[in-house]
Design an enzyme around this catalytic site. Sequence first.
Site, short mmCIF file in Angstrom:
data_model
loop_
_atom_site.label_atom_id
_atom_site.label_comp_id
_atom_site.label_asym_id
_atom_site.label_seq_id
_atom_site.Cartn_x
_atom_site.Cartn_y
_atom_site.Cartn_z
N GLY A 133 6.68 21.72 4.31
CA GLY A 133 6.73 22.03 5.75
C GLY A 133 6.58 20.82 6.63
O GLY A 133 7.16 20.76 7.72
N ASP A 134 5.83 19.83 6.17
CA ASP A 134 5.69 18.58 6.92
C ASP A 134 7.06 17.94 7.10
O ASP A 134 7.42 17.49 8.19
CB ASP A 134 4.74 17.65 6.17
CG ASP A 134 4.55 16.32 6.85
OD1 ASP A 134 4.35 16.28 8.08
OD2 ASP A 134 4.59 15.29 6.15
N ALA A 135 7.83 17.91 6.03
CA ALA A 135 9.18 17.31 6.09
C ALA A 135 10.12 18.15 6.95
O ALA A 135 10.90 17.61 7.73
CB ALA A 135 9.74 17.17 4.68
#
Length: 140
Positions: A23-25
């Site tokens: 999710g960070d990416a």
Amino acid sequence: MERFLQDSCDPKQLSPLTLAFLGDAVFEVLVREKIVCQGSRPVSQLHRLSVRDVCCKAQAAAGKAILPELTEEEAAVYQRGKNAHPGHVPQNADQTDYHEATALEALFGYLYLCGKIDRLTYLFETIQTFQHKTENDKGT
């Protein structure tokens, strides 16, 4: 739009930190696309603008902004992310903000793996509206 890869994956079986890793990416790609589509700029300026939205504090605020919009299922994923124990919190991050940011990242990873790209886009646009309103409030 679908996921980039169609590998078999059940996001319900993944840990919240694994979801947050992806999710960070996903969140960063959305931020970078938004910035790039605003026009060409020096790379240093692109980086500075992306860091502004991808930092822990900004992601924590973004997560809180979309909470009222979440379905029951999404809220449960968000809460799992918030309650995750990452093992360490970066020195420059507030612990509460870090957990909120992890929650947002877990949700974005989950939605991406579920193929719910329209929902991701909607939530990202909601965040953008919130950030724009917040910036305008600071200017008055």
